[in-house]
Motif scaffolding. Sequence first.
Motif, PDB file in Angstrom:
ATOM      1  N   VAL A   1       0.843  -1.202   0.000  1.00 59.66           N
ATOM      2  CA  VAL A   1       0.000   0.000   0.000  1.00 59.66           C
ATOM      3  C   VAL A   1       0.874   1.247   0.000  1.00 59.66           C
ATOM      4  CG1 VAL A   1      -1.655   1.313   1.344  1.00 59.66           C
ATOM      5  CG2 VAL A   1      -1.974  -1.130   1.046  1.00 59.66           C
TER       6      VAL A   1
ATOM      7  N   SER B   1       2.322   1.762  -3.403  1.00 62.53           N
ATOM      8  CA  SER B   1       1.319   2.222  -4.366  1.00 62.53           C
ATOM      9  C   SER B   1       0.970   3.678  -4.139  1.00 62.53           C
ATOM     10  CB  SER B   1       0.038   1.398  -4.260  1.00 62.53           C
ATOM     11  OG  SER B   1       0.343   0.066  -4.093  1.00 62.53           O
TER      12      SER B   1
ATOM     13  N   THR C   1      -3.697  -2.325  -5.903  1.00 63.26           N
ATOM     14  CA  THR C   1      -3.893  -1.137  -5.074  1.00 63.26           C
ATOM     15  C   THR C   1      -3.833   0.130  -5.917  1.00 63.26           C
ATOM     16  OG1 THR C   1      -2.857  -2.261  -3.225  1.00 63.26           O
ATOM     17  CG2 THR C   1      -3.052   0.109  -3.062  1.00 63.26           C
TER      18      THR C   1
ATOM     19  N   ILE D   1      -8.424  -2.276  -2.300  1.00 61.06           N
ATOM     20  CA  ILE D   1      -7.123  -2.739  -1.812  1.00 61.06           C
ATOM     21  C   ILE D   1      -7.278  -4.083  -1.114  1.00 61.06           C
ATOM     22  CG2 ILE D   1      -5.253  -2.242  -0.213  1.00 61.06           C
ATOM     23  CD1 ILE D   1      -5.805   0.730  -0.724  1.00 61.06           C
TER      24      ILE D   1
END
Lengths: 490, 265, 451
Positions: free
Chosen positions: C247, C250, C319, C357
Amino acid sequence: MPTLWLVIALLALSALGFVLGRQRAMQSAGGDTRALHSLPIYYGLNVGLTALLPALAVLLVWLFAQPMFIENQISDMIPAELIPENSTRDLVMSDVRRVAAGLDLAVEQGALTETAAANLRAELTDVRARLGEIGVALGSDVRPEVLDAAQEYRKMTATGNTVMTIVVALLALGGLAVSYARTHKDYRARNVVEQGVLALLILAASLAILTTVGIVLSMLFETMNFFSLHQWVDFFFGTTWAPNFRGDSELSILPLLWGTLYISFIALLVAVPVGLFAAIYLSEYASNTTRSIAKPLLEILAGIPTIVYGLFALLTVGPLLAGMFAKGGLLGVEWMAGATSVLTAGVVMGIMLIPFVSSLSDDIINAVPQTMRDGSLGLGATRSETVRQVVLPAALPGIVGAVLLAASRAIGETMIVVMGAGAIAKFSLNPLESMTTITTRIVSQLTGDTDFASPETLVAFALGLTLFVLTLGLNVLALYIVRKYREQYE
Amino acid sequence: MNDMTFVERTVDTRQTKIAAKNVQVYYGETHAIKDVNVEIEDKTVTAFIGPSGCGKSTFLRCLNRMNDTIDICRVQGDILLDGEDIYDKRVDPVQLRAKVGMVFQKPNPFPKSIYDNVAYGPRIHGLAKNKAELDEIVEKSLRRGAIWDEVKDRLDAPGTGLSGGQQQRLCIARAVATEPEVLLMDEPCSALDPIATAQVEELIDDLRQRYSVVIVTHSMQQAARVSQKTAFFHLGNLVEFGETGQIFTNPEDPRTESYITGRIG
Amino acid sequence: MTDHSQSPDTQPSKHAGSLLSPSPGTIKRNRAEARFKGYGIAAIAVGLLMLLVLVFTIVSKGVGAYTQTFITLDVELLESKLDKKGNRNLDDIKKVTTFGYAPLIKNAFATKLEELGLETDLKAKDQAKIVSKSAAAQLREYVIANPDMIGKTVTFKFLTNSRVDGYMKGRVSRESIAKDKSISVAQLDFVDQLVAAGVIKKTFNLDFILGADASDQRPEAAGMGVSMVGSLFMMLVVLALALPIGVAASIYLEEFAPQNWLTDIIEVNISNLAAVPSIVFGILGLAVFINYMHLPTSAPLVGGLVLTLMTLPTIIISTRASLKSVPPSIRDAALGVGASKMQSVFHHVLPLAAPGILTGTIIGLAQALGETAPLLLIGMVGFIASNAPDSLSSGLLSPNSAMPAQIYEWAKRADPAFYERAWGGIIILLVFLVTMNTVAVILRRRFERRW
């Protein structure tokens, strides 16, 4: 677990810093949050994170570096003449580690006191028996030099841990103190915190590069080791694969490459027509209902783990083919020696690749503008004429890209060929014969008893690197083609 | 050319080419075309005008069954081409579309050479016996598409490399190459600049000699310039149909008048 | 505008004839059309048929593993054999090896036969052989756990030998055992007698799901449970590392990264890493985590680290897609009221992208759960994981197997009785995968937002 406690202490300290920083900021603003540059929470975060992150980073690096450092020190301590025949430094070192771990356990369980463990003499005590009592089984009696090394190992580890704890604690406290002192109502806490978070984000993104570098380096070093033991000319241009653990092996990639490419070719022969026609049907003919049922069902095939396909090849397709072509089979011929063959692995891999080809082609066919189809249909072309003469030529580059991606998948696939292709390296055109592939050999050279000083083991890294370069090249090419294709219609 | 003056054209005995009777079109639940009756004459340019979303394009696409390609679309009523119901079960839309060609809003040349673009229709319908005959058809079509002089030296160049106006004329040539009897044009000039538009309009007037042309346009001026008959659609209804001069100078229906004078649409 | 008064050149229409009667050309073309469409349908049918065959094979061959043949015997725990001194000293009892327990089982057969009034020509030794080799160990464990039961008679449910089990399931027949040394026709007759008497029964076998693997002599005792725990620990590692790192990466790439060569390199890198063969990640794990860092071989921690590196690209790609689907107007709105870029991302964009996500993460985890090849290289195959770990650290660091690795291990073994276990293991693996994917689909359906 002292490290765990250290981390918990760090977290506690960081939480404390959060509270303190927040309080101090509030105080400096006289309790009026509007007077602060940033929200109070950022002052807290600033202090908390400054206390936590550098200390945590050092802790992590230390944890990775310390064992390696100690290993090297201890390894140098053991003279070469004390390494027994038919053993290696690595084996002795793993003995040392095991004894050290045994002593740790003994101290932990109270079987030995700390001083007793440090002063244990191999000449005086049967260390193996003592450790055996607390459940640490050793393969052989503990030789004095190994015990010495183990004790030194424990000592250095203990010192290292103490120093690490002190350094980390100082860093954390220092960070806390500095950032606490800086906390003031005009301090731009939010900007600082956001800088820090951004740095973390960048770090996470760079991990991708780090992974690639790790892959390349780890294989490159061992490959270089391999080429120092084995001629590269034989590896790339030889024609025989005959590893021999007594040495003097012939290790050439060509027969393996042949098997890999042959199996991949058969897989594509199954997957491309079926996948392409399925994609054409789904995007050009199928009603929405059919599409919404058939497409996810087909894609289930892609979600099934490769071990399942491997088992299917080994236990279902292989015996089925053998039942037809092998001795005593349905056709009364004797073309197959066993269940494993190029055809077995190829067909099963083809089934696995069907959804891969079909969903990539489906995307690509859908990217062809509808006006193109309308133009053709408006001229009185049938759908199939439209597809064959307008849609497919327009989509061709994209489809080529999709096939290349599928080929790269096939070349790198492991489990199906490990279980279905066989283990014989040879050049043959007969699809009913057993052949072996690059991935299969990587697995067999690197599992079981491995000796990282022999070319027979190291060749796996050279094979891995070749495989990596091969698939990477195909992927880069395919992604480039597909991207160019998409840009054309955007 | 003055937009609002009309040349009296020879109104000879034109026969009805397409007759639509009580046509209803549904898009899923939406009633897109409501009870349309219209007679389209041979060797005439008929214009469909109306505000956007009025159903004129939908109706046009019914005339060569292009709506078949849309799953949720249903057509009721009769559409007769030379007295034969084109929605009859025995009719093959492929054969119908060879007779009723279509030119689209956006120029859509195939990603092939100019030659292959034009030769596509004759090839699939098997209109040429040999290469020489095909060459002849291609040249004749490109001439009728008024683009021969511009492309005769580069027939092997990709059709997508032409300018927008040239692409659209190529598409018209492509449609003409299958020897259709009716040409449907769905806002053929909406993606073109004024000069290219003038060229295409001139071409349309030319095509009237051989074909019955039906053109959908959102431009009233264009309708006035190129058509002899005009149909005004509004909210899925055919409000008024008649001689172009009649519609533009003396509309019967107040809605037509409002649209022509710019109050709605 | 010119007036065309000249008559158009007359030419015969090439489309002569009625629309209602198709021309020969059209008929031919329509046949070609039907053929082409047929190919498409055939292709779909082939794909779906393969799926059906696969599912059918797995289920038909795998369900057998969930039932097992048991034999119920009353065993007299003779004091003379188990505790000669008679003082119930645990250390003394432990000195009796499984060999010492074998006679008890023989005796139990004798008692049972007498009680049922059955007669057989089979020797006592051969009678006892229809019981699994694990039976003696089972007895010993029981006695050590309950020393005060010595001298009493206790009813036990023993596993039968895998051949007997195969016979009960139809895998083994009198013809097929002609060359088999581990069972004879006479023993099968004996089994038939016991079945008729209700002593041998086939029942549901929870131990296959929860139990540990067994040595290659005892396929009847092998289970998936411990390797399932191994997989669980690996997934924990993957989740704990891949989700936050993925995450974070991204967010950086999608929201903050400047357009420069470094960003380009990272992006190309990620899309290529996603297509690197999984075995290469295994080599990386072997070289870096085991040879260089000396992390323990076969540990779920190492497996988890390797799978993390493998799953990261998948998570990053999905994501980024869900971050991208949050419209810029949301960011503009946040920035417009004076939020910093970081605030607009963490307060608005990330929560809106969270379902996407999560979906991507679950799919990535499912992919990692089924992955086998890299685990072969870091040694998660080839030994018997007999005990479930008792703590988090031992779960991460002590050697274990994983579900797909366990299946592979079984498939490699010589005894065909293990194949049934392998198929059965696949059913468990697929149940996990189907559940995870269903959750992902439900999440997507439930929270999908169309902007």
